[in-house]
Scaffold this motif. Sequence first.
Motif, short mmCIF file in Angstrom:
data_model
loop_
_atom_site.label_atom_id
_atom_site.label_comp_id
_atom_site.label_asym_id
_atom_site.label_seq_id
_atom_site.Cartn_x
_atom_site.Cartn_y
_atom_site.Cartn_z
N ALA A 244 -24.69 -48.56 27.83
CA ALA A 244 -24.56 -48.51 29.30
C ALA A 244 -23.10 -48.52 29.76
N THR A 245 -22.23 -47.79 29.05
CA THR A 245 -20.84 -47.67 29.46
C THR A 245 -20.25 -46.44 28.79
N PRO A 246 -19.33 -45.71 29.45
CA PRO A 246 -18.74 -44.51 28.85
C PRO A 246 -17.80 -44.87 27.70
N ILE A 247 -17.71 -43.96 26.74
CA ILE A 247 -16.88 -44.18 25.56
C ILE A 247 -15.60 -43.34 25.63
N TRP A 248 -15.70 -42.18 26.28
CA TRP A 248 -14.50 -41.39 26.51
C TRP A 248 -14.59 -40.73 27.88
N GLU A 249 -13.47 -40.23 28.32
CA GLU A 249 -13.42 -39.50 29.59
C GLU A 249 -12.38 -38.40 29.46
N LYS A 250 -12.58 -37.33 30.31
CA LYS A 250 -11.67 -36.19 30.24
C LYS A 250 -10.35 -36.52 30.90
N GLU A 251 -9.29 -36.04 30.29
CA GLU A 251 -7.94 -36.21 30.83
C GLU A 251 -7.24 -34.87 30.65
N ILE B 142 -11.50 -37.98 17.45
CA ILE B 142 -11.03 -37.76 18.83
C ILE B 142 -9.65 -38.39 19.01
N LYS B 143 -9.48 -39.60 18.48
CA LYS B 143 -8.20 -40.30 18.60
C LYS B 143 -7.10 -39.50 17.90
N ALA B 144 -7.44 -38.90 16.77
CA ALA B 144 -6.43 -38.17 15.98
C ALA B 144 -6.12 -36.80 16.56
N HIS B 145 -7.16 -36.08 17.10
CA HIS B 145 -6.98 -34.69 17.49
C HIS B 145 -6.96 -34.47 19.00
N GLY B 146 -7.54 -35.36 19.76
CA GLY B 146 -7.44 -35.27 21.23
C GLY B 146 -8.47 -34.42 21.91
N THR B 147 -9.01 -33.39 21.24
CA THR B 147 -9.98 -32.50 21.89
C THR B 147 -11.28 -32.50 21.11
N LEU B 148 -12.36 -32.15 21.82
CA LEU B 148 -13.68 -32.12 21.19
C LEU B 148 -13.74 -31.01 20.14
#
Length: 294
Positions: free
Chosen positions: A45-52, A13-19
Amino acid sequence: MLERIHLEILTAIKAHGTLTKAADSLHLSQSALSHSIKKLEGQIATPIWEKEGRNLRLTDAGEHIQTLANRVLPQLVHTELVLNQIAKGEAGSLRIGMECHPCYQWLLRVIHPYLQKWPNIDMDVKQAFQFGALGALLSYEIDVLITPDPLFTPKIDYIPVFDYEHRLVVAASHTLAKQDNVLPHQLSEEVLFSYPVEPLRLDIFSQFLNPAKCSVKKHKNIETTEIMLQMVAAGRGVCALPGWLVDEYAKSMPIKSLRFGEKGISKQIFVGVRNTEQDIDYLDDFIAQAKKTK
């Protein structure tokens, strides 16, 4: 909790940006990636990513995990590569136990070409005079045992690598130096030098003096071959060593070797290995190198 797949997903995700691109790079479906991360988010109990917009952005928790991934994943990849090499016999470690105390110089001649052929093999040599050799081999403290006196057991195979004659060594000026062989009673007034090994394990006692009910005047221990031979050359006593080793030193020292009796004492050097490991390539090659090194 955290698994390797989580580290790989966040790195993608860090490298490509999209799912979509992340899933393609990992050869997984988008739903598999989403399910794996949602399960982890539920556990911590916490989010790991979010949409931008159309991309995904890692949260602080995601960035923390991804930082861990940067450290751990390369190590995992490297370890897997090493394990694969070990499985193929291309890498590993070879721990050698030396029970043949005068064989160290011979071993150096074995090791030199071997290390050049196997650059990924680490090597260590243990040479202790009270070495519990068989126990160390059975308990995986060493991988190979060099010995002239094998203690046969069902779990260990001993492969003979070369023959030699055990001989008495005297100073060139010694009265015995005029003879080709020596008789047991002729050593009754001699000082015998040997490595610090119990007398029952010394061939000069077990195969020569004891059967004839003879002994020496005094028995002294010396740990190093060079000092032992210097003492012999100086006329301080006699010793018993492999003939091939004495021949090497006799080129530069005033010493001579004699046969024990008329028949002599014939010996062999063995390489002992656990019989479950003889199909390891780098181990087999060590044995092959030992067989052709004299």
